[in-house]
Design a protein around this motif. Structure first.
Motif, PDB file in Angstrom:
ATOM      1  N   ILE A 115       0.341   2.942 -10.316  1.00 50.55           N
ATOM      2  CA  ILE A 115       1.435   3.836  -9.904  1.00 50.55           C
ATOM      3  C   ILE A 115       2.432   3.091  -9.017  1.00 50.55           C
ATOM      4  N   GLU A 116       3.592   3.720  -8.780  1.00 46.82           N
ATOM      5  CA  GLU A 116       4.614   3.145  -7.912  1.00 46.82           C
ATOM      6  C   GLU A 116       4.067   3.033  -6.492  1.00 46.82           C
ATOM      7  N   ILE A 117       4.265   1.884  -5.880  1.00 45.46           N
ATOM      8  CA  ILE A 117       3.839   1.696  -4.486  1.00 45.46           C
ATOM      9  C   ILE A 117       4.782   2.463  -3.562  1.00 45.46           C
ATOM     10  N   GLY A 118       6.047   2.469  -3.886  1.00 47.87           N
ATOM     11  CA  GLY A 118       7.035   3.210  -3.099  1.00 47.87           C
ATOM     12  C   GLY A 118       7.900   2.296  -2.252  1.00 47.87           C
ATOM     13  N   VAL A 119       9.172   2.637  -2.170  1.00 46.33           N
ATOM     14  CA  VAL A 119      10.162   1.822  -1.469  1.00 46.33           C
ATOM     15  C   VAL A 119       9.827   1.686   0.015  1.00 46.33           C
ATOM     16  N   ARG A 120       9.491   2.777   0.680  1.00 46.14           N
ATOM     17  CA  ARG A 120       9.235   2.719   2.130  1.00 46.14           C
ATOM     18  C   ARG A 120       7.995   1.884   2.434  1.00 46.14           C
ATOM     19  N   ARG A 121       6.949   2.018   1.646  1.00 52.62           N
ATOM     20  CA  ARG A 121       5.748   1.187   1.869  1.00 52.62           C
ATOM     21  C   ARG A 121       6.096  -0.286   1.656  1.00 52.62           C
ATOM     22  N   LEU A 122       6.878  -0.584   0.624  1.00 57.60           N
ATOM     23  CA  LEU A 122       7.251  -1.971   0.350  1.00 57.60           C
ATOM     24  C   LEU A 122       8.179  -2.524   1.435  1.00 57.60           C
ATOM     25  N   GLU A 123       9.005  -1.673   2.009  1.00 55.12           N
ATOM     26  CA  GLU A 123       9.830  -2.148   3.120  1.00 55.12           C
ATOM     27  C   GLU A 123       8.962  -2.430   4.347  1.00 55.12           C
ATOM     28  N   ALA A 124       7.919  -1.636   4.548  1.00 55.20           N
ATOM     29  CA  ALA A 124       7.013  -1.866   5.672  1.00 55.20           C
ATOM     30  C   ALA A 124       6.178  -3.124   5.450  1.00 55.20           C
ATOM     31  N   ARG A 125       5.761  -3.341   4.206  1.00 61.51           N
ATOM     32  CA  ARG A 125       4.952  -4.518   3.849  1.00 61.51           C
ATOM     33  C   ARG A 125       5.425  -5.005   2.482  1.00 61.51           C
ATOM     34  N   PRO A 126       6.477  -5.851   2.465  1.00 66.04           N
ATOM     35  CA  PRO A 126       7.081  -6.271   1.195  1.00 66.04           C
ATOM     36  C   PRO A 126       6.139  -6.978   0.230  1.00 66.04           C
ATOM     37  N   THR A 127       5.022  -7.518   0.724  1.00 62.40           N
ATOM     38  CA  THR A 127       4.080  -8.202  -0.171  1.00 62.40           C
ATOM     39  C   THR A 127       2.936  -7.284  -0.613  1.00 62.40           C
ATOM     40  N   ALA A 128       3.046  -5.991  -0.315  1.00 66.66           N
ATOM     41  CA  ALA A 128       1.989  -5.047  -0.701  1.00 66.66           C
ATOM     42  C   ALA A 128       1.817  -5.050  -2.215  1.00 66.66           C
ATOM     43  N   ASP A 129       0.555  -5.054  -2.647  1.00 61.07           N
ATOM     44  CA  ASP A 129       0.290  -4.993  -4.089  1.00 61.07           C
ATOM     45  C   ASP A 129      -0.611  -3.811  -4.445  1.00 61.07           C
ATOM     46  N   LEU A 130      -0.909  -2.971  -3.453  1.00 61.98           N
ATOM     47  CA  LEU A 130      -1.690  -1.755  -3.689  1.00 61.98           C
ATOM     48  C   LEU A 130      -0.942  -0.559  -3.115  1.00 61.98           C
ATOM     49  N   CYS A 131      -1.067   0.590  -3.775  1.00 58.83           N
ATOM     50  CA  CYS A 131      -0.496   1.812  -3.233  1.00 58.83           C
ATOM     51  C   CYS A 131      -1.306   2.209  -1.999  1.00 58.83           C
ATOM     52  N   PHE A 132      -0.822   3.164  -1.265  1.00 55.29           N
ATOM     53  CA  PHE A 132      -1.474   3.572  -0.024  1.00 55.29           C
ATOM     54  C   PHE A 132      -2.920   4.008  -0.273  1.00 55.29           C
ATOM     55  N   ASP A 133      -3.145   4.851  -1.265  1.00 54.13           N
ATOM     56  CA  ASP A 133      -4.501   5.359  -1.542  1.00 54.13           C
ATOM     57  C   ASP A 133      -5.465   4.237  -1.927  1.00 54.13           C
ATOM     58  N   CYS A 134      -5.048   3.349  -2.804  1.00 54.06           N
ATOM     59  CA  CYS A 134      -5.924   2.240  -3.223  1.00 54.06           C
ATOM     60  C   CYS A 134      -6.192   1.287  -2.064  1.00 54.06           C
ATOM     61  N   LYS A 135      -5.204   1.103  -1.206  1.00 51.76           N
ATOM     62  CA  LYS A 135      -5.396   0.244  -0.037  1.00 51.76           C
ATOM     63  C   LYS A 135      -6.435   0.855   0.898  1.00 51.76           C
TER      64      LYS A 135
END
Length: 148
Positions: A115-135
């Protein structure tokens, strides 16, 4: 600098304003990808400046102290700096990997569930490769394994 200017500056991500998603804009559009490229390149540049400063500092401060305690203190200080730089070197590699994902148009989706990780999560952690729930699930697994 006024209070409003300070607040605005604190919301910049390496000189880049937070992304404003246009109504009906497709997720990870060209402009969205360009936005994250700017953030990642700014972050990488900042890290590389830090590496250069460390090298310069170590060259300037390197001394052959006659007192073993002074020498040990300096060696410990240098060891701490080198560990920090090693973490930053690994982060630069992760930033490069993320920039490649953007170029390949594979950026912004969770590696686990898709699923989409989301713009705000990616701005908080631009190298994120997991969505919030999976993380969260991954962190819970780490805690459980760590206790075993």
């Amino acid at each position: 600098m006024s209070t409003q200017e300070k607040q605005k500056a604190s919301h910049n991500l390496y000189g880049v304003e937070p992304y404003q998603v246009a109504k009906g804009e497709e997720y990870m559009s060209d402009s969205m990808r360009k936005h994250f490229i700017q953030i990642l390149n700014g972050w990488k540049q900042e890290l590389m400046i830090g590496v250069d400063k460390t090298v310069d500092h170590m060259k300037e401060e390197a001394a052959n102290f006659a007192d073993p305690a002074d020498r040990a203190t300096q060696e410990e200080e240098f060891a701490l700096e080198l560990r920090a730089r090693d973490r930053e070197r690994k982060l630069i590699k992760k930033i490069d990997k993320t920039l490649q994902l953007i170029q390949d148009k594979d950026y912004g989706w969770c590696e686990s569930c898709g699923i989409e990780i989301g713009v705000r999560r990616l701005e908080a952690r631009p190298t994120a490769d997991l969505c919030f729930d999976c993380k969260e699930v991954a962190e819970q697994k780490e805690k459980t394994v760590g206790k075993g």
